[in-house]
Design a protein around this motif. Structure first.
Motif, mmCIF file in Angstrom:
data_model
loop_
_atom_site.group_PDB
_atom_site.id
_atom_site.type_symbol
_atom_site.label_atom_id
_atom_site.label_comp_id
_atom_site.label_asym_id
_atom_site.label_seq_id
_atom_site.Cartn_x
_atom_site.Cartn_y
_atom_site.Cartn_z
ATOM 1 N N ASP A 194 -100.366 45.527 15.683
ATOM 2 C CA ASP A 194 -101.245 44.236 14.301
ATOM 3 C C ASP A 194 -101.142 42.340 14.980
ATOM 4 N N TYR A 195 -102.269 41.824 14.607
ATOM 5 C CA TYR A 195 -102.524 40.503 14.998
ATOM 6 C C TYR A 195 -102.022 39.451 13.830
ATOM 7 N N SER A 196 -102.622 40.049 13.137
ATOM 8 C CA SER A 196 -103.086 38.935 11.509
ATOM 9 C C SER A 196 -101.129 38.225 11.453
ATOM 10 N N LYS A 197 -100.545 38.439 12.504
ATOM 11 C CA LYS A 197 -98.723 37.650 12.250
ATOM 12 C C LYS A 197 -99.352 36.172 13.449
ATOM 13 N N TYR A 198 -100.271 36.783 14.250
ATOM 14 C CA TYR A 198 -100.453 35.697 15.086
ATOM 15 C C TYR A 198 -101.404 33.889 14.201
ATOM 16 N N LYS A 199 -100.368 32.723 14.157
ATOM 17 C CA LYS A 199 -101.409 32.128 13.244
ATOM 18 C C LYS A 199 -101.455 31.423 14.410
ATOM 19 N N ASP A 200 -103.241 30.170 13.435
ATOM 20 C CA ASP A 200 -104.195 29.346 14.641
ATOM 21 C C ASP A 200 -104.692 30.185 15.088
ATOM 22 N N MET A 201 -105.551 30.976 15.135
ATOM 23 C CA MET A 201 -106.211 32.192 15.865
ATOM 24 C C MET A 201 -106.645 33.569 15.293
ATOM 25 N N LEU A 202 -107.999 33.136 16.373
ATOM 26 C CA LEU A 202 -108.789 34.747 15.036
ATOM 27 C C LEU A 202 -108.889 35.845 16.096
ATOM 28 N N LEU A 203 -108.465 37.218 16.198
ATOM 29 C CA LEU A 203 -108.741 38.224 16.886
ATOM 30 C C LEU A 203 -110.099 39.362 16.572
ATOM 31 N N GLU A 204 -110.230 39.268 17.641
ATOM 32 C CA GLU A 204 -112.175 40.464 16.906
ATOM 33 C C GLU A 204 -111.654 41.145 18.204
ATOM 34 N N LYS A 205 -111.915 42.640 18.129
ATOM 35 C CA LYS A 205 -112.362 43.779 18.998
ATOM 36 C C LYS A 205 -113.527 43.935 18.611
ATOM 37 N N LYS A 206 -113.950 44.161 19.710
ATOM 38 C CA LYS A 206 -115.321 45.136 20.183
ATOM 39 C C LYS A 206 -116.122 45.833 21.307
ATOM 40 N N ASN A 207 -116.702 46.933 21.378
ATOM 41 C CA ASN A 207 -116.690 47.371 23.246
ATOM 42 C C ASN A 207 -116.003 46.850 23.914
ATOM 43 N N GLY A 208 -114.079 47.478 23.415
ATOM 44 C CA GLY A 208 -113.453 47.640 24.534
ATOM 45 C C GLY A 208 -113.235 45.266 24.941
ATOM 46 N N ILE A 209 -114.005 44.285 24.038
ATOM 47 C CA ILE A 209 -113.610 43.483 24.580
ATOM 48 C C ILE A 209 -113.254 42.203 22.958
ATOM 49 N N ALA A 210 -112.009 41.934 23.577
ATOM 50 C CA ALA A 210 -111.007 41.061 22.452
ATOM 51 C C ALA A 210 -111.492 39.902 22.778
ATOM 52 N N THR A 211 -111.958 39.021 21.817
ATOM 53 C CA THR A 211 -111.519 38.171 21.791
ATOM 54 C C THR A 211 -111.682 37.130 20.905
ATOM 55 N N THR A 271 -110.403 33.566 19.135
ATOM 56 C CA THR A 271 -110.459 32.110 18.512
ATOM 57 C C THR A 271 -109.559 31.054 18.153
ATOM 58 N N LEU A 272 -109.176 29.984 18.978
ATOM 59 C CA LEU A 272 -108.018 29.261 18.689
ATOM 60 C C LEU A 272 -109.175 28.896 17.103
ATOM 61 N N ASN A 273 -108.510 28.213 15.950
ATOM 62 C CA ASN A 273 -108.963 28.380 14.611
ATOM 63 C C ASN A 273 -108.296 27.218 14.410
ATOM 64 N N LEU A 274 -108.303 25.840 14.473
ATOM 65 C CA LEU A 274 -107.978 24.897 14.044
ATOM 66 C C LEU A 274 -108.895 23.933 13.889
ATOM 67 N N PRO A 275 -110.574 23.822 13.768
ATOM 68 C CA PRO A 275 -111.600 23.322 14.166
ATOM 69 C C PRO A 275 -111.554 21.500 13.823
ATOM 70 N N ASP A 276 -110.351 21.417 12.625
ATOM 71 C CA ASP A 276 -110.045 19.957 12.068
ATOM 72 C C ASP A 276 -109.343 19.262 13.447
ATOM 73 N N ARG A 277 -108.538 20.401 13.537
ATOM 74 C CA ARG A 277 -108.127 19.366 15.238
ATOM 75 C C ARG A 277 -108.076 19.681 15.429
ATOM 76 N N TYR A 278 -109.184 20.069 16.375
ATOM 77 C CA TYR A 278 -110.254 20.507 18.090
ATOM 78 C C TYR A 278 -109.206 21.289 19.021
ATOM 79 N N ASP A 321 -97.432 24.062 17.307
ATOM 80 C CA ASP A 321 -96.403 24.985 18.074
ATOM 81 C C ASP A 321 -96.736 26.765 17.777
ATOM 82 N N ASP A 322 -97.525 27.166 16.378
ATOM 83 C CA ASP A 322 -97.457 27.640 16.071
ATOM 84 C C ASP A 322 -99.057 28.903 17.216
ATOM 85 N N LEU A 323 -99.567 27.714 16.740
ATOM 86 C CA LEU A 323 -101.248 28.761 18.721
ATOM 87 C C LEU A 323 -99.793 28.883 19.498
ATOM 88 N N HIS A 324 -98.654 27.979 20.267
ATOM 89 C CA HIS A 324 -98.039 28.307 21.413
ATOM 90 C C HIS A 324 -97.812 29.563 21.393
#
Length: 94
Positions: A1-18, A20-27, A32-35
């Motif tokens: 379950d990847y939902s436990k990871y904060k400040d990022m998104l994870l998408e899986k498709k065709n064997g590829i996991a992407t 995405t660092l997800n704090l665009p307002d802070r570049y 600490d959560d992302l680390h």
């Protein structure tokens, strides 16, 4: 379950996991959560039979600004903050 990871998104498709660092307002600066997430998600991805390739990207216009300077400054203001996040600095008496 990847939902436990904060400040990022994870998408899986065709064997590829992407990841995405997800704090665009802070570049997408590393909080600490992302680390924590970046340190631990690799173990989950390595054991995921649906993942063969991993791509890392950033939400918004920027990949990542690097470290979260505001968070670092907050930690530096107390000895306890140093100990909690990086251990005892060599020059701090215990």
């Amino acid at each position: 379950d990847y939902s436990k990871y904060k400040d990022m998104l994870l998408e899986k498709k065709n064997g590829i996991a992407t990841i995405t660092l997800n704090l665009p307002d802070r570049y997408n600066a590393f909080t600490d959560d992302l680390h924590y997430a970046m340190e631990h998600i690799w173990l989950d991805l390595a054991e995921d039979p649906e993942v063969n390739v991993i791509i890392i990207t950033g939400a918004g216009k920027h990949f990542s600004a690097g470290g979260d300077i505001k968070g670092m400054v907050a930690r530096w203001r107390s000895e306890e903050g140093w100990r909690k996040n990086i251990g005892t600095p060599a020059n701090v008496a215990t």
